[in-house]
Design a protein around this motif. Structure first.
Motif, PDB file in Angstrom:
ATOM      1  N   LYS A   1      -6.770   0.997   6.697  1.00  0.00           N
ATOM      2  CA  LYS A   1      -8.124   0.447   6.648  1.00  0.00           C
ATOM      3  C   LYS A   1      -8.833   0.555   7.993  1.00  0.00           C
ATOM      4  O   LYS A   1     -10.016   0.268   8.097  1.00  0.00           O
ATOM      5  CB  LYS A   1      -8.081  -1.023   6.223  1.00  0.00           C
ATOM      6  CG  LYS A   1      -7.630  -1.222   4.785  1.00  0.00           C
ATOM      7  CD  LYS A   1      -7.604  -2.694   4.424  1.00  0.00           C
ATOM      8  CE  LYS A   1      -7.055  -2.899   3.021  1.00  0.00           C
ATOM      9  NZ  LYS A   1      -6.864  -4.310   2.708  1.00  0.00           N
TER      10      LYS A   1
ATOM     11  N   THR B   1      -5.241  -4.342  -2.794  1.00  0.00           N
ATOM     12  CA  THR B   1      -6.132  -3.483  -3.578  1.00  0.00           C
ATOM     13  C   THR B   1      -6.210  -3.987  -5.015  1.00  0.00           C
ATOM     14  O   THR B   1      -5.179  -4.298  -5.614  1.00  0.00           O
ATOM     15  CB  THR B   1      -5.606  -2.037  -3.604  1.00  0.00           C
ATOM     16  OG1 THR B   1      -5.282  -1.652  -2.272  1.00  0.00           O
ATOM     17  CG2 THR B   1      -6.634  -1.085  -4.182  1.00  0.00           C
TER      18      THR B   1
ATOM     19  N   GLY C   1      -3.315  -3.454   4.706  1.00  0.00           N
ATOM     20  CA  GLY C   1      -3.179  -2.192   3.988  1.00  0.00           C
ATOM     21  C   GLY C   1      -2.110  -1.280   4.556  1.00  0.00           C
ATOM     22  O   GLY C   1      -1.902  -0.182   4.061  1.00  0.00           O
TER      23      GLY C   1
ATOM     24  N   TYR D   1      -4.194  -2.517  -8.375  1.00  0.00           N
ATOM     25  CA  TYR D   1      -3.088  -1.668  -7.930  1.00  0.00           C
ATOM     26  C   TYR D   1      -1.799  -2.063  -8.643  1.00  0.00           C
ATOM     27  O   TYR D   1      -0.990  -1.227  -9.000  1.00  0.00           O
ATOM     28  CB  TYR D   1      -2.907  -1.790  -6.408  1.00  0.00           C
ATOM     29  CG  TYR D   1      -1.928  -0.798  -5.831  1.00  0.00           C
ATOM     30  CD1 TYR D   1      -2.334   0.485  -5.504  1.00  0.00           C
ATOM     31  CD2 TYR D   1      -0.592  -1.145  -5.637  1.00  0.00           C
ATOM     32  CE1 TYR D   1      -1.442   1.410  -4.995  1.00  0.00           C
ATOM     33  CE2 TYR D   1       0.309  -0.227  -5.128  1.00  0.00           C
ATOM     34  CZ  TYR D   1      -0.116   1.051  -4.807  1.00  0.00           C
ATOM     35  OH  TYR D   1       0.772   1.963  -4.307  1.00  0.00           O
TER      36      TYR D   1
ATOM     37  N   GLU E   1       1.239  -0.787   1.044  1.00  0.00           N
ATOM     38  CA  GLU E   1       0.399  -0.845  -0.149  1.00  0.00           C
ATOM     39  C   GLU E   1       0.641  -2.115  -0.946  1.00  0.00           C
ATOM     40  O   GLU E   1      -0.253  -2.622  -1.612  1.00  0.00           O
ATOM     41  CB  GLU E   1       0.653   0.368  -1.046  1.00  0.00           C
ATOM     42  CG  GLU E   1       0.183   1.688  -0.453  1.00  0.00           C
ATOM     43  CD  GLU E   1       1.305   2.427   0.273  1.00  0.00           C
ATOM     44  OE1 GLU E   1       2.160   1.759   0.889  1.00  0.00           O
ATOM     45  OE2 GLU E   1       1.324   3.666   0.225  1.00  0.00           O
TER      46      GLU E   1
ATOM     47  N   SER F   1      -0.715  -6.848  -3.833  1.00  0.00           N
ATOM     48  CA  SER F   1      -1.393  -5.772  -3.109  1.00  0.00           C
ATOM     49  C   SER F   1      -2.802  -6.251  -2.796  1.00  0.00           C
ATOM     50  O   SER F   1      -3.386  -7.012  -3.563  1.00  0.00           O
ATOM     51  CB  SER F   1      -1.463  -4.510  -3.961  1.00  0.00           C
ATOM     52  OG  SER F   1      -2.412  -3.618  -3.403  1.00  0.00           O
TER      53      SER F   1
ATOM     54  N   GLY G   1      -7.280  -8.865  -4.494  1.00  0.00           N
ATOM     55  CA  GLY G   1      -6.247  -7.864  -4.742  1.00  0.00           C
ATOM     56  C   GLY G   1      -5.690  -7.974  -6.147  1.00  0.00           C
ATOM     57  O   GLY G   1      -6.375  -8.378  -7.085  1.00  0.00           O
TER      58      GLY G   1
END
Lengths: 221, 254
Positions: free
Chosen positions: A72, B111, B177, B114, B180, B109, B198
């Motif tokens: 990031k 994200t 990050g 994910y 992952e 995560s 996330g």
């Protein structure tokens, strides 16, 4: 007394310190020469910048590296854009961190000898027809041996002792980022004091031997 | 007017002496519980007047510090083994040990989408780094390894594991990050029972030994009434409500 994992960590530390020192010497020679010669306004800020890792807590460096080098962070994103792996949790990441961390220990001793170098010797060599680079390699470098020795020893030893930065960006991976100081920390954390003693004693001996040889080398001056 | 001033002075003196009655307690807390403890400390201060100072770290590290004379008076561990060991080493008061929270392990995560709700992402292995806490010192790390073992993935994932020194650093690895995904505590990623950001998989409880987080009164705090008061406070419905809100389970009363 030392287990297989301990030896892996020791060799990893030696490899890291060796590579860091060689790469730093390559950077430090032109940088130190420039700092010793320039009269520009940037001399003082640049000096301060080079000395910064001396006073910064390693955690500051570790924190910024973790943020900037990660997927990031802008450096991490740039690296990914050109198809490179991101650096945290890798040996190359530690190498970069160590180079920043040990920079002043290599630059400053070399800069000190360069600053006290008698410029007339260089001018004499050039009057005799030597190319500037030639004169630098054959006159300046041999006369600065003492500074290089100090820089090499300090850079190497300081990298062996690196801990905070590695703890923050290493991820404790055997053979990749688990250097000897981290392995020692793991032993202490897991309350394996016996194993911790072995490594700790080794590091004390190593550091003492390094300083001892440094003082002997400089005594001849 | 004069009288009023004087009575004001008396009130101020009374307040000041009242302040002198309140004490301080030094709490060593497992990294996963440091955030909830801040909230608890505020509530504890409001109800008792006592101040709470905390030091957070991996339970194993805190044990080593206590063993070597650290000035902690109460220990909130991430497991029940470490307090037990302190009792055996006569560094803690045996009858004071109790479970203040049950930790919940999740795969997280930063994200969105994910991680699927069944955790299939672990089997696909399309990631470079899976973060866990150091299993030798952090109970959440040990639980993560146990879960991976039960899933039959321990061997195949070994080369992708990166270890945080404690559960907070593990969280940092995932939130930045750099990894992952990773095994963290539900309390770190949830607020009032809802995932903050996330994606997450709640690890089924039959995949790991329950993370029974025990508190214990340390020898150094034996004569500090604030230390005892804090342990009592942890058992009140008010404190238990805050603990549940922070994303923990509670031990069933015997």
């Amino acid at each position: 007394m030392l287990g297989a994992e301990d030896w892996t960590a020791i060799f990893l530390s030696l490899k890291l310190a060796g590579l860091t020192t060689v790469l730093l010497l390559l950077i430090a020679i032109p940088l130190a020469w420039h700092l010793a010669q320039t009269q520009g306004w940037w001399k003082t800020p640049l000096n301060a910048l080079v000395a910064l890792p001396l006073v910064l807590p390693p955690t500051v460096l570790g924190f910024y590296l973790l943020i900037l080098l990660g997927p990031k962070g802008w450096i991490g994103q740039m690296m990914q854009a050109v198809g490179l792996e991101t650096l945290p949790f890798s040996f190359n990441g530690l190498l970069l961190a160590s180079m920043l961390y040990s920079l002043p220990f290599v630059v400053q001793p070399i800069q000190a000898v360069f600053s006290s170098f008698d410029k007339r010797l260089l001018e004499a060599a050039m009057t005799l027809g030597a190319h500037p680079l030639d004169a630098f390699l054959t006159v300046v470098l041999p006369l600065s041996k003492q500074g290089f020795l100090t820089a090499t020893v300090l850079g190497f030893a300081h990298t062996i002792g690196e801990f905070g930065v590695v703890l923050m960006i290493g991820g404790n991976i055997s053979g990749e980022t688990r250097v000897v100081s981290v392995q020692l920390y793991n032993h202490v954390e897991a309350m394996n004091y016996q194993a911790a003693h072995g490594l700790a004693a080794l590091l004390v001996l190593f550091s003492f031997a390094v300083l001892l040889s440094l003082y002997y080398l400089n005594r001849g001056k | 007017m004069n009288l009023f001033k004087r009575s004001g002075l008396v009130v101020a003196l009374l307040l000041a002496s009242g302040q002198a009655w309140s004490a301080e307690v030094q709490v060593a807390v497992a990294a996963n519980f440091s955030k909830p403890l801040e909230v608890l400390a505020t509530a504890f201060k409001a109800s008792s007047g006592h101040e709470l100072n905390m030091s957070a770290g991996a339970s194993g590290k805190l044990y080593a510090q206590i063993e070597n004379g650290a000035p902690f008076e109460v220990f909130l561990s991430a497991d029940s083994k470490t307090p037990q060991k302190l009792v055996e080493a006569q560094l803690a008061v045996a009858e004071s040990q109790f479970t203040y929270a049950l930790g919940k392990l999740v795969l997280w995560s930063s994200t969105q989408d994910y991680i699927d709700p069944q955790g299939e992402v672990l089997k696909k292995q399309e990631f470079k780094h899976l973060a866990i806490a150091n299993p030798q010192t952090a109970p959440y790390g040990a639980a993560a390894v146990e879960a991976l073992d039960h899933l039959g993935l321990k061997k195949s994932l070994e080369s992708k594991l990166v270890q945080g020194e404690n559960i907070s650093q593990t969280y940092d690895f995932v939130s930045t990050g750099n990894a992952e995904l990773g095994f963290v505590a539900w309390s770190q990623v949830a607020q009032e029972g809802v995932l903050k950001a996330g994606s997450v998989w709640q690890i089924p409880e039959d995949l790991y030994t329950p993370i029974q987080q025990d508190a214990v009164l340390l020898l150094k705090g034996k004569d500090n009434k604030a230390a005892q008061a804090f342990l009592d406070f942890l058992k009140t419905p008010q404190a238990q409500q805050l603990i549940t809100k922070a994303g923990y389970g509670l031990a069933k009363p015997h």
